[in-house]
Design a protein around this motif. Structure first.
Motif, short mmCIF file in Angstrom:
data_model
loop_
_atom_site.label_atom_id
_atom_site.label_comp_id
_atom_site.label_asym_id
_atom_site.label_seq_id
_atom_site.Cartn_x
_atom_site.Cartn_y
_atom_site.Cartn_z
N ASP A 112 1.15 -0.50 -0.30
CA ASP A 112 0.05 -0.03 -0.10
C ASP A 112 0.36 1.23 -0.15
OD1 ASP A 112 -1.37 1.79 0.11
OD2 ASP A 112 -2.69 0.66 1.88
N LEU A 113 1.01 1.65 -1.25
CA LEU A 113 1.87 3.41 -1.42
C LEU A 113 1.42 4.20 -0.30
CD1 LEU A 113 3.95 5.17 -2.47
CD2 LEU A 113 2.22 5.62 -4.14
N GLU A 114 0.42 4.26 0.03
CA GLU A 114 -0.38 5.45 0.83
C GLU A 114 -0.26 5.73 2.24
OE1 GLU A 114 -4.80 6.09 0.30
OE2 GLU A 114 -4.19 6.41 -1.78
N ASN A 115 -0.26 3.59 2.56
CA ASN A 115 0.38 4.04 4.47
C ASN A 115 1.72 4.35 5.18
OD1 ASN A 115 -2.56 4.52 4.63
ND2 ASN A 115 -3.12 1.87 4.29
N HIS A 116 2.63 4.91 3.93
CA HIS A 116 3.34 3.65 4.96
C HIS A 116 4.64 5.09 4.71
CE1 HIS A 116 3.20 -0.39 5.82
NE2 HIS A 116 2.44 -0.20 4.04
N GLU A 117 4.97 5.79 5.16
CA GLU A 117 6.43 6.77 5.22
C GLU A 117 7.37 6.07 3.80
OE1 GLU A 117 6.82 9.27 6.29
OE2 GLU A 117 5.00 9.33 7.56
N GLU A 118 8.65 6.79 3.13
CA GLU A 118 9.10 6.61 2.34
C GLU A 118 9.83 5.50 2.62
OE1 GLU A 118 12.55 8.02 -0.31
OE2 GLU A 118 11.14 9.23 -0.28
N ASP A 119 10.67 5.73 3.88
CA ASP A 119 12.00 5.02 4.62
C ASP A 119 11.20 3.62 4.79
OD1 ASP A 119 14.06 6.30 3.77
OD2 ASP A 119 13.73 6.95 6.20
N LYS A 120 10.20 3.35 5.06
CA LYS A 120 8.93 2.62 5.28
C LYS A 120 9.24 1.48 4.25
CE LYS A 120 7.37 -1.17 7.98
NZ LYS A 120 7.85 -2.21 9.10
N LEU A 121 8.17 2.36 2.76
CA LEU A 121 7.63 1.80 2.04
C LEU A 121 9.21 0.78 1.47
CD1 LEU A 121 6.20 1.65 0.04
CD2 LEU A 121 6.59 3.82 -1.02
N ILE A 122 10.30 2.09 0.93
CA ILE A 122 11.19 1.16 0.35
C ILE A 122 11.87 -0.43 1.11
CG2 ILE A 122 13.50 1.50 0.30
CD1 ILE A 122 11.87 3.21 -1.51
N SER A 123 11.60 -0.14 2.47
CA SER A 123 12.25 -1.73 3.40
C SER A 123 11.15 -2.99 2.95
CB SER A 123 11.98 -1.26 4.80
OG SER A 123 12.29 -2.80 5.68
N ILE A 124 10.05 -2.18 3.05
CA ILE A 124 8.91 -3.04 2.44
C ILE A 124 9.08 -3.92 1.02
CG2 ILE A 124 6.51 -3.86 2.11
CD1 ILE A 124 6.35 -1.84 4.26
N ILE A 125 9.51 -2.85 0.22
CA ILE A 125 9.79 -2.87 -1.23
C ILE A 125 10.93 -3.88 -1.34
CG2 ILE A 125 10.64 -2.68 -3.81
CD1 ILE A 125 9.04 0.31 -2.93
N ARG A 126 12.19 -3.92 -0.46
CA ARG A 126 13.19 -4.66 -0.40
C ARG A 126 12.77 -6.65 -0.02
NH1 ARG A 126 16.85 -0.41 2.26
NH2 ARG A 126 17.42 1.15 0.14
N GLU A 127 11.47 -6.14 0.70
CA GLU A 127 11.75 -7.20 1.29
C GLU A 127 10.19 -8.33 0.52
OE1 GLU A 127 8.98 -9.67 4.95
OE2 GLU A 127 10.07 -7.19 5.04
N GLN A 128 9.52 -7.61 0.03
CA GLN A 128 8.41 -7.68 -0.69
C GLN A 128 8.66 -8.05 -1.61
OE1 GLN A 128 6.08 -8.96 1.39
NE2 GLN A 128 4.13 -8.65 0.07
N ILE A 129 9.05 -7.60 -2.69
CA ILE A 129 9.20 -7.30 -4.39
C ILE A 129 11.48 -7.87 -3.84
CG2 ILE A 129 9.95 -6.25 -6.53
CD1 ILE A 129 7.96 -4.10 -5.67
N ILE A 130 11.71 -7.85 -4.13
CA ILE A 130 13.48 -8.21 -4.24
C ILE A 130 13.67 -9.15 -3.03
CG2 ILE A 130 15.74 -7.74 -4.45
CD1 ILE A 130 14.99 -4.15 -3.97
N GLY A 131 13.27 -9.50 -2.58
CA GLY A 131 12.87 -10.88 -1.34
C GLY A 131 12.89 -12.04 -2.65
N ARG A 132 11.83 -11.60 -3.11
CA ARG A 132 10.47 -12.51 -4.20
C ARG A 132 11.83 -13.16 -5.34
NH1 ARG A 132 5.15 -10.52 -2.75
NH2 ARG A 132 4.57 -12.55 -4.23
N LEU A 133 11.89 -12.17 -5.64
CA LEU A 133 12.73 -12.76 -6.97
C LEU A 133 13.60 -13.72 -7.47
CD1 LEU A 133 11.68 -8.53 -8.73
CD2 LEU A 133 10.61 -11.21 -9.23
N ASP A 134 14.66 -13.46 -6.35
CA ASP A 134 16.06 -14.17 -6.91
C ASP A 134 17.14 -13.70 -7.96
OD1 ASP A 134 15.28 -15.90 -4.36
OD2 ASP A 134 14.34 -17.14 -5.46
N ILE A 135 16.84 -12.32 -8.48
CA ILE A 135 17.71 -11.75 -9.18
C ILE A 135 18.13 -10.70 -8.52
CG2 ILE A 135 16.53 -13.16 -11.17
CD1 ILE A 135 15.09 -10.10 -12.24
N ILE A 136 19.56 -10.13 -9.69
CA ILE A 136 19.85 -8.38 -9.33
C ILE A 136 18.65 -7.49 -9.90
CG2 ILE A 136 21.59 -6.97 -9.57
CD1 ILE A 136 23.34 -9.29 -9.14
N THR A 137 17.53 -6.71 -9.31
CA THR A 137 17.24 -5.14 -9.07
C THR A 137 17.35 -4.81 -8.52
OG1 THR A 137 15.35 -4.84 -10.48
CG2 THR A 137 14.86 -7.01 -8.20
#
Length: 345
Positions: A112-137
């Motif tokens: 959810d883009l609206e419910n997070h401060e920027e740093d928290k959002l970036i942390s979630i993205i690293r976990e939810q997206i980058i952590g699940r892709l198993d490739i360098i992005t």
């Protein structure tokens, strides 16, 4: 059993083609599956790479190669919005407010883009997206830039996608669509006439029952020729599979698989993984920790096992993916190896 009607989507195919151009490792390695790449796709990729200007290539690498999670999110957002053609996709990108576009993309990853401060959002993205892709992005870095300069980033994305469409993809669009139409017809016949073989070899479902219990929209891919990609929204599974997986139904391929299966069992780590999966369900990180391996290395081993159809994959809580041994399929494959050996004696 009520079977889904196989579909194709040219807007998604357009995005898949860009990912294939700049981030081929985002697609399943054909070598692991003992399959042959499509020569026309290889020729297309080679020609486009040779023709792209340095500046366009640089922008595409930034917004495609470094934003793979975002591109997969855009594919899902397109499906949810019932966008079917490339012109419709470009209009959607142009007319959607920049931050609303980003919100649509992140929503497909349950962020959810609206419910997070920027740093928290970036942390979630690293976990939810980058952590699940198993490739360098670098989705986190690209999204941070998007948050700072939303209009500029939206315009850059629209510019490179429009340029790529007009100068490269458009000329091949009808040929690609004709191929997909043919595959839809041929694969629907296979799905209806050889359901069990189709869902195991091309969709990697472990049984017709598992397939029947899911509400599915099924899409065949051209550029993602060896992949299986899915997302779930409101109880419906949106499932993409590569057309070249049809090679797995080939009799000669099955002979090669039996030989590769013997090689698989010779690897000590994979042998031990099989033993563990025979006793209970494990999720990827749990297995990685057990063997003191990286999640990427464990993902490689599990992918190798999965391609042989001997692993059951189930979704659990917190979107964890659990793995266990399909003892029936393992026994069947092992028996087929013995039968093949004795038949040639």
């Amino acid at each position: 059993m009520k079977l889904p009607k196989i579909e194709y989507n040219m807007a998604c195919e357009f995005i898949f083609s860009m990912i294939r151009l700049f981030k081929e490792e985002a697609f399943l390695d054909y070598k692991k599956m003992i399959l042959e790449k499509d020569k026309d796709i290889e020729e297309y990729i080679k020609n486009v790479n040779n023709e792209l200007s340095f500046l366009i290539k640089r922008d595409m690498e930034l917004l495609i190669s470094d934003f793979v999670g975002g591109m997969f999110g855009l594919i899902n957002a397109s499906i949810y919005a019932d966008i079917k053609t490339v012109p419709e996709l470009l209009v959607y990108i142009e007319q959607t407010e920049p931050l609303d576009l980003l919100a649509d993309i992140l929503e497909t990853w349950d962020i959810d883009l609206e419910n997070h401060e920027e740093d928290k959002l970036i942390s979630i993205i690293r976990e939810q997206i980058i952590g699940r892709l198993d490739i360098i992005t670098k989705d986190d870095e690209v999204i941070r830039e998007y948050l700072k300069h939303p209009k500029e980033m939206q315009q850059r994305l629209l510019h490179i996608m429009t340029y790529y469409y007009e100068h490269h993809f458009k000329a091949e669009e009808k040929r690609i669509e004709d191929i997909l139409k043919q595959k839809v017809l041929a694969h629907q016949i296979l799905l209806e006439g050889h359901t069990e073989a189709f869902i195991k070899n091309m969709l990697f479902f472990t049984s017709a029952k598992e397939f029947e219990e899911s509400s599915i929209r099924l899409f065949v891919m051209y550029f993602g020729e060896f992949n299986n990609i899915y997302n779930v929204k409101n109880g419906t599974v949106y499932y993409f599979y590569g057309f070249s997986l049809e090679q797995r139904l080939n009799q000669e391929y099955n002979k090669v698989v039996r030989k590769e299966f013997l090689r698989l069992l010779q690897d000590d780590t994979r042998y031990e993984i099989i033993k563990l999966l025979a006793n209970k369900k494990w999720y990827g990180k749990e297995l990685a920790d057990h063997f003191e391996l990286t999640t990427a290395t464990m993902s490689y081993h599990l992918t190798k096992l999965t391609t042989f159809g001997i692993v059951i994959i189930e979704r659990g809580i917190n979107k964890r993916i659990y793995y266990s041994l399909d003892k029936k399929e393992f026994t069947s494959l092992y028996t087929s190896v013995l039968d093949d050996i004795f038949e040639e004696c």
